[in-house]
Design an enzyme around this catalytic site. Structure first.
Site, PDB file in Angstrom:
ATOM      1  N   HIS A 141       0.819  -1.213   0.000  1.00 34.24           N
ATOM      2  CA  HIS A 141       0.000   0.000   0.000  1.00 34.24           C
ATOM      3  C   HIS A 141       0.852   1.262   0.000  1.00 34.24           C
ATOM      4  O   HIS A 141       0.343   2.356  -0.271  1.00 34.24           O
ATOM      5  CB  HIS A 141      -0.992  -0.006   1.175  1.00 34.24           C
ATOM      6  CG  HIS A 141      -0.398   0.265   2.523  1.00 34.24           C
ATOM      7  ND1 HIS A 141      -0.089  -0.733   3.425  1.00 34.24           N
ATOM      8  CD2 HIS A 141      -0.053   1.426   3.142  1.00 34.24           C
ATOM      9  CE1 HIS A 141       0.393  -0.203   4.533  1.00 34.24           C
ATOM     10  NE2 HIS A 141       0.430   1.097   4.381  1.00 34.24           N
ATOM     11  N   ASP A 184       0.195  -7.602   1.382  1.00 38.95           N
ATOM     12  CA  ASP A 184       0.604  -6.204   1.548  1.00 38.95           C
ATOM     13  C   ASP A 184       2.127  -6.066   1.643  1.00 38.95           C
ATOM     14  O   ASP A 184       2.653  -5.434   2.549  1.00 38.95           O
ATOM     15  CB  ASP A 184      -0.060  -5.581   2.777  1.00 38.95           C
ATOM     16  CG  ASP A 184      -0.007  -4.047   2.731  1.00 38.95           C
ATOM     17  OD1 ASP A 184       0.327  -3.490   1.672  1.00 38.95           O
ATOM     18  OD2 ASP A 184      -0.288  -3.427   3.777  1.00 38.95           O
ATOM     19  N   GLY A 236       3.003   6.744   7.641  1.00 39.04           N
ATOM     20  CA  GLY A 236       4.394   7.045   7.302  1.00 39.04           C
ATOM     21  C   GLY A 236       5.346   6.000   7.836  1.00 39.04           C
ATOM     22  O   GLY A 236       6.443   5.811   7.300  1.00 39.04           O
ATOM     23  N   ASN A 237       4.949   5.297   8.920  1.00 35.29           N
ATOM     24  CA  ASN A 237       5.744   4.181   9.440  1.00 35.29           C
ATOM     25  C   ASN A 237       5.576   2.921   8.605  1.00 35.29           C
ATOM     26  O   ASN A 237       6.404   2.000   8.688  1.00 35.29           O
ATOM     27  CB  ASN A 237       5.350   3.847  10.878  1.00 35.29           C
ATOM     28  CG  ASN A 237       6.027   4.722  11.917  1.00 35.29           C
ATOM     29  OD1 ASN A 237       5.369   5.453  12.630  1.00 35.29           O
ATOM     30  ND2 ASN A 237       7.347   4.659  11.981  1.00 35.29           N
ATOM     31  N   SER A 238       4.480   2.853   7.834  1.00 38.99           N
ATOM     32  CA  SER A 238       4.194   1.636   7.080  1.00 38.99           C
ATOM     33  C   SER A 238       5.368   1.247   6.197  1.00 38.99           C
ATOM     34  O   SER A 238       5.933   2.081   5.491  1.00 38.99           O
ATOM     35  CB  SER A 238       2.957   1.848   6.202  1.00 38.99           C
ATOM     36  OG  SER A 238       1.797   1.982   6.977  1.00 38.99           O
TER      37      SER A 238
END
Length: 268
Positions: free
Chosen positions: A29, A58, A126-128
């Site tokens: 994503h 993902d 933003g950590n993803s």
């Protein structure tokens, strides 16, 4: 960790972690449907190519064709215990500068053949795609999402790295080709060309139909993939990024005469 990078895809921001030479792992994503994203390296934004993605799990792998970046160590997530301290790394809210949030392993969840680490370490947009590491600095998971809602606090989730490891080859090199039955012909080749990473890089080998005579044909620090025989069985076409771009090469059946056929700035 300098192996953690910020990924920019249009207006969205995410994180990733370099796990091999020029290769970074992130969430699908984060890259969305893009074939190329930008990665912040120092004070530069450099283009990275999306090599492979798995929308269901993902996950995505991206590649920078020219970079010498630190490489993270992948740990063993099966050794994690509830209460063990972990650190979530990344670039929350798209802010400049690497952020680290400390927490503990709350639980390990299983779903559809994958393991997920629940943690109270802060995982924000933003950590993803960034790494969840143990106190030895080893990557034990990829930060993916957090539970939100009234009364919900400290419920972030990371995909366990041991669930990801078996998928890295397919994400990087694509799914294995489906053999196509061929009618008997005097031109049928009795040897098999294949790729292997047994010597540390993706290289092209040949072997006899019974598995004997395995011989390495390419030997360079680049990635060589997708070997295909010519109809007369005398030459092998393949793809390599040895010249800085993905190009199509050809070589003789003994590995000699390796020649770049395309030579352009596009991805062939």
């Amino acid at each position: 960790s300098p192996a953690t990078v910020q990924i920019i895809n249009g207006q969205s921001r995410g994180s990733g972690v370099v796990f091999d030479r020029g290769l970074a792992l992130t969430n699908n994503h984060v890259v969305g449907g893009s074939v190329q994203v930008q990665v912040v390296v120092g004070n530069q934004r450099l283009p990275w190519i999306v090599l492979g993605r798995d929308a269901i799990r993902d996950l995505a792998v991206i590649r920078l064709l020219a970079a010498d970046l630190p490489i993270a160590t992948l740990g063993d997530s099966t050794q994690l215990k509830p209460g063990e301290e972990v650190v979530a790394l990344g670039f929350p809210l798209g802010l400049e500068g690497l952020s680290a949030s400390r927490g503990i392993v709350s639980s390990i969840w299983q779903d559809a053949g994958m393991s997920y680490i629940q943690t109270d370490a802060a995982i924000n947009p933003g950590n993803s795609g960034g790494p969840l590491v143990n106190l030895r600095g080893e990557v034990v998971g990829i930060n993916t999402f957090k539970a939100v809602g009234s009364g919900v606090e400290g419920m972030g989730f990371a995909i366990a790295i041991n669930s990801i490891k078996p998928l890295l080859a397919q994400l990087t090199f694509g799914p294995p080709p489906t053999p196509t039955p061929q009618p008997p012909s005097p031109l049928v080749n009795t040897r098999i060309a294949f790729i292997s990473v047994r010597d540390g890089n993706s290289e092209i080998y040949v072997m006899n139909a019974d598995g004997s005579g395995q011989t390495r044909l390419t030997n360079n620090p680049a990635i060589d993939v997708t070997p295909a025989w010519s109809p007369d069985g005398k030459r092998i076409a393949f793809t390599s990024d040895r010249d800085g771009n993905w190009e199509i090469y050809v070589m003789n059946a003994d590995g000699s005469g390796q020649t770049n056929l395309t030579r352009n700035s596009a991805k062939d």
